[in-house]
Write a protein that holds these residues in place. Structure first.
Motif, PDB file in Angstrom:
ATOM      1  N   ILE A 240       0.634  -1.447   0.008  1.00 44.37           N
ATOM      2  CA  ILE A 240       0.593   0.110   0.294  1.00 44.37           C
ATOM      3  C   ILE A 240       0.592   0.893  -0.031  1.00 44.37           C
ATOM      4  CG2 ILE A 240      -1.878   1.868   1.241  1.00 44.37           C
ATOM      5  CD1 ILE A 240      -3.049  -1.468   2.632  1.00 44.37           C
ATOM      6  N   SER A 241       0.809   2.011  -1.090  1.00 41.25           N
ATOM      7  CA  SER A 241       1.556   2.880  -1.376  1.00 41.25           C
ATOM      8  C   SER A 241       0.763   4.201  -0.207  1.00 41.25           C
ATOM      9  CB  SER A 241       2.034   3.850  -2.556  1.00 41.25           C
ATOM     10  OG  SER A 241       1.208   3.900  -3.059  1.00 41.25           O
ATOM     11  N   LEU A 242       0.591   6.350  -0.634  1.00 40.21           N
ATOM     12  CA  LEU A 242       0.057   7.021  -0.478  1.00 40.21           C
ATOM     13  C   LEU A 242      -0.774   7.530  -1.422  1.00 40.21           C
ATOM     14  CD1 LEU A 242      -0.491   9.427   1.487  1.00 40.21           C
ATOM     15  CD2 LEU A 242       1.979  10.523   0.322  1.00 40.21           C
ATOM     16  N   LYS A 243      -0.690   6.623  -2.851  1.00 37.92           N
ATOM     17  CA  LYS A 243      -0.889   7.099  -3.684  1.00 37.92           C
ATOM     18  C   LYS A 243      -2.743   5.832  -4.055  1.00 37.92           C
ATOM     19  CE  LYS A 243       2.115   8.887  -7.108  1.00 37.92           C
ATOM     20  NZ  LYS A 243       3.394   8.731  -8.715  1.00 37.92           N
ATOM     21  N   THR A 244      -2.432   4.836  -3.778  1.00 39.43           N
ATOM     22  CA  THR A 244      -2.917   3.402  -3.290  1.00 39.43           C
ATOM     23  C   THR A 244      -4.060   3.473  -1.731  1.00 39.43           C
ATOM     24  OG1 THR A 244      -2.012   1.977  -2.559  1.00 39.43           O
ATOM     25  CG2 THR A 244      -1.902   2.224  -5.223  1.00 39.43           C
ATOM     26  N   ILE A 245      -3.828   4.229  -0.968  1.00 40.92           N
ATOM     27  CA  ILE A 245      -4.637   4.024  -0.323  1.00 40.92           C
ATOM     28  C   ILE A 245      -5.977   4.223   0.583  1.00 40.92           C
ATOM     29  CG2 ILE A 245      -4.151   6.302   1.048  1.00 40.92           C
ATOM     30  CD1 ILE A 245      -3.569   4.858   3.215  1.00 40.92           C
ATOM     31  N   ARG A 246      -5.954   5.457  -0.435  1.00 40.56           N
ATOM     32  CA  ARG A 246      -7.463   5.341  -0.921  1.00 40.56           C
ATOM     33  C   ARG A 246      -8.231   4.461  -1.054  1.00 40.56           C
ATOM     34  NH1 ARG A 246     -11.696   7.763   1.170  1.00 40.56           N
ATOM     35  NH2 ARG A 246     -13.544   8.487  -0.583  1.00 40.56           N
ATOM     36  N   GLU A 247      -7.562   3.193  -1.939  1.00 40.50           N
ATOM     37  CA  GLU A 247      -8.612   2.460  -2.287  1.00 40.50           C
ATOM     38  C   GLU A 247      -9.279   1.745  -1.590  1.00 40.50           C
ATOM     39  OE1 GLU A 247      -5.868   0.305  -4.966  1.00 40.50           O
ATOM     40  OE2 GLU A 247      -6.217   1.723  -6.177  1.00 40.50           O
ATOM     41  N   PHE A 248      -8.419   1.551  -0.311  1.00 44.57           N
ATOM     42  CA  PHE A 248      -9.346   0.978   0.952  1.00 44.57           C
ATOM     43  C   PHE A 248     -10.087   1.055   1.800  1.00 44.57           C
ATOM     44  CE2 PHE A 248      -5.131  -1.152  -0.698  1.00 44.57           C
ATOM     45  CZ  PHE A 248      -5.703  -2.727  -0.706  1.00 44.57           C
ATOM     46  N   ALA A 249     -10.476   2.342   1.240  1.00 46.31           N
ATOM     47  CA  ALA A 249     -11.659   3.250   2.524  1.00 46.31           C
ATOM     48  C   ALA A 249     -12.485   2.684   1.672  1.00 46.31           C
ATOM     49  CB  ALA A 249     -12.226   4.756   1.737  1.00 46.31           C
ATOM     50  N   GLY A 250     -13.221   2.555   2.980  1.00 45.81           N
ATOM     51  CA  GLY A 250     -14.285   1.712   3.449  1.00 45.81           C
ATOM     52  C   GLY A 250     -14.755  -0.376   3.260  1.00 45.81           C
ATOM     53  N   CYS A 251     -13.319  -0.173   2.787  1.00 45.46           N
ATOM     54  CA  CYS A 251     -13.013  -1.678   2.687  1.00 45.46           C
ATOM     55  C   CYS A 251     -13.762  -3.057   4.464  1.00 45.46           C
ATOM     56  CB  CYS A 251     -11.571  -2.687   2.690  1.00 45.46           C
ATOM     57  SG  CYS A 251     -10.731  -1.619   3.900  1.00 45.46           S
ATOM     58  N   GLY A 252     -13.544  -2.099   5.779  1.00 40.76           N
ATOM     59  CA  GLY A 252     -14.080  -2.385   6.625  1.00 40.76           C
ATOM     60  C   GLY A 252     -13.053  -2.799   7.713  1.00 40.76           C
ATOM     61  N   VAL A 253     -11.825  -3.408   7.296  1.00 35.46           N
ATOM     62  CA  VAL A 253     -10.660  -3.479   8.402  1.00 35.46           C
ATOM     63  C   VAL A 253     -10.606  -2.147   9.535  1.00 35.46           C
ATOM     64  CG1 VAL A 253      -9.338  -5.143   6.707  1.00 35.46           C
ATOM     65  CG2 VAL A 253      -9.163  -1.973   6.699  1.00 35.46           C
ATOM     66  N   ASN A 254     -10.249  -3.050  10.396  1.00 40.89           N
ATOM     67  CA  ASN A 254      -9.659  -1.716  11.882  1.00 40.89           C
ATOM     68  C   ASN A 254      -8.824  -1.113  11.765  1.00 40.89           C
ATOM     69  OD1 ASN A 254     -11.183  -4.813  13.126  1.00 40.89           O
ATOM     70  ND2 ASN A 254     -12.109  -2.938  13.657  1.00 40.89           N
ATOM     71  N   TYR A 255      -7.670  -1.718  10.755  1.00 39.44           N
ATOM     72  CA  TYR A 255      -6.045  -0.945  10.686  1.00 39.44           C
ATOM     73  C   TYR A 255      -5.791  -1.188   9.246  1.00 39.44           C
ATOM     74  CZ  TYR A 255      -6.224  -0.734  15.925  1.00 39.44           C
ATOM     75  OH  TYR A 255      -6.360  -0.256  17.484  1.00 39.44           O
ATOM     76  N   ILE A 256      -4.931  -0.163   8.981  1.00 42.00           N
ATOM     77  CA  ILE A 256      -3.905   0.076   7.795  1.00 42.00           C
ATOM     78  C   ILE A 256      -2.809  -0.092   8.600  1.00 42.00           C
ATOM     79  CG2 ILE A 256      -3.039   0.727   5.963  1.00 42.00           C
ATOM     80  CD1 ILE A 256      -6.031   0.657   4.668  1.00 42.00           C
ATOM     81  N   SER A 257      -1.518  -0.569   8.554  1.00 42.13           N
ATOM     82  CA  SER A 257      -0.850  -0.618   8.598  1.00 42.13           C
ATOM     83  C   SER A 257       0.215  -0.359   7.461  1.00 42.13           C
ATOM     84  CB  SER A 257       0.205  -1.945   9.231  1.00 42.13           C
ATOM     85  OG  SER A 257       0.235  -3.268   8.977  1.00 42.13           O
ATOM     86  N   LEU A 258       1.282   0.331   7.712  1.00 44.16           N
ATOM     87  CA  LEU A 258       2.717   0.978   6.717  1.00 44.16           C
ATOM     88  C   LEU A 258       3.784   1.254   7.135  1.00 44.16           C
ATOM     89  CD1 LEU A 258      -0.685   4.187   5.828  1.00 44.16           C
ATOM     90  CD2 LEU A 258      -0.113   1.826   4.518  1.00 44.16           C
ATOM     91  N   GLY A 259       4.795   0.752   6.491  1.00 46.78           N
ATOM     92  CA  GLY A 259       5.737   0.235   6.140  1.00 46.78           C
ATOM     93  C   GLY A 259       6.851   1.513   6.262  1.00 46.78           C
ATOM     94  N   PHE A 260       6.041   1.865   4.878  1.00 44.33           N
ATOM     95  CA  PHE A 260       6.527   3.499   4.263  1.00 44.33           C
ATOM     96  C   PHE A 260       7.140   4.899   5.832  1.00 44.33           C
ATOM     97  CE2 PHE A 260       2.330   3.621   2.581  1.00 44.33           C
ATOM     98  CZ  PHE A 260       2.327   5.271   2.867  1.00 44.33           C
TER      99      PHE A 260
END
Length: 275
Positions: A240-260
């Motif tokens: 997941i990147s800064l450009k693609t993170i928006r695609e995960f809005a509304g996906c239902g998960v509790n967390y998105i962890s980002l190494g970058f």
């Protein structure tokens, strides 16, 4: 943030830079007092209040640090974040070390804030990973919090996270979870990284605490998230990147962890100038 650990780290950082003394500034008149201004050369989220306060108290407790910004506050290009008053030679002792830290931590906080804004989903918490700079984990994870994010586990001793290599070593998901439950107490959470639907079914049946969708597309998460019982926390990570993170809005998960957040940030530039 642990103030005792912060002081220990700053002492080590200062010793590395100062060595046996600043030979450039040793000819300055003793006791010459000045005020230095630290200001931002670009927009960003400021992090460094404790670094300046604790750091200069190590050099000389009589140095006065006046803060204009608190950690986590947005700073615009040209804004002063702090004034430091004291003997010039002592002010210069800490200049580079403290700016190095402030610039990097502000960069992490700024990138975290941008990621949260790009996601634009308050139901999902953005968090970091263990992909931090050795020796700076406490500070870098603090910077993530200053940017509005949350921390994943701080170290290997904080929670169980069974990843691909662990599952291979244990002989599979069911064996791994069963073995870990036999050896740990009920207060330790167990998270398992999965890569497909069958593994999802396996971890649900194994009654884990947290499921990590690893390198899933947003569509795959949306398809499989409804299968997860409400008592199990879910997380998505990987690719997941800064450009693609928006695609995960509304996906239902509790967390998105980002190494970058902690390995690919851009430092925010600051300057230190004597009046």
């Amino acid at each position: 943030m642990n103030q005792i650990k912060l002081e220990q780290q700053l002492r080590d950082f200062l010793e590395e830079d100062i060595g046996d003394g600043d030979i450039t500034s040793q000819a300055l008149p003793q006791g010459l007092k000045k005020t230095a201004y630290i200001f931002a050369k670009e927009d960003g989220v400021f992090v460094g209040a404790s670094i300046l306060k604790v750091g200069y108290s190590i050099i000389n407790r009589h140095i006065n640090v006046r803060l204009m910004k608190a950690d986590g506050q947005f700073v615009e290009k040209g804004e002063t974040v702090a004034e430091v008053t004291g003997a010039v030679d002592q002010l210069l002792l800490g200049e580079r070390v403290f700016l190095n830290l402030i610039q990097r931590l502000s960069g992490i906080a700024t990138l975290t804030k941008k990621s949260i804004e790009a996601l634009n989903d308050p139901t999902i918490r953005v968090c970091d990973t263990r992909k931090t700079t050795p020796g700076l984990r406490m500070l870098e994870k603090y910077a993530v919090r200053c940017g509005g994010g949350f921390n994943h586990r701080r170290g290997l001793d904080q929670a169980v996270l069974l990843k691909e290599n662990h599952l291979a070593a244990y002989g599979g998901i069911r064996q791994a979870v069963s073995r870990v439950k036999e050896t740990l107490g009920h207060m330790t959470k167990i998270e398992v990284e999965i890569t497909n639907k069958q593994e999802l079914i396996d971890v649900i049946e194994a009654e884990v605490d947290v499921i990590m969708f690893d390198n899933y597309s947003s569509q795959q998460v949306k398809e499989q998230q409804p299968l997860v019982p409400s008592n199990i926390v879910t997380e998505v990570s990987g690719g997941i990147s800064l450009k693609t993170i928006r695609e995960f809005a509304g996906c239902g998960v509790n967390y998105i962890s980002l190494g970058f957040l902690t390995h690919s940030y851009k430092a925010i530039d600051y300057s230190f100038l004597l009046k």
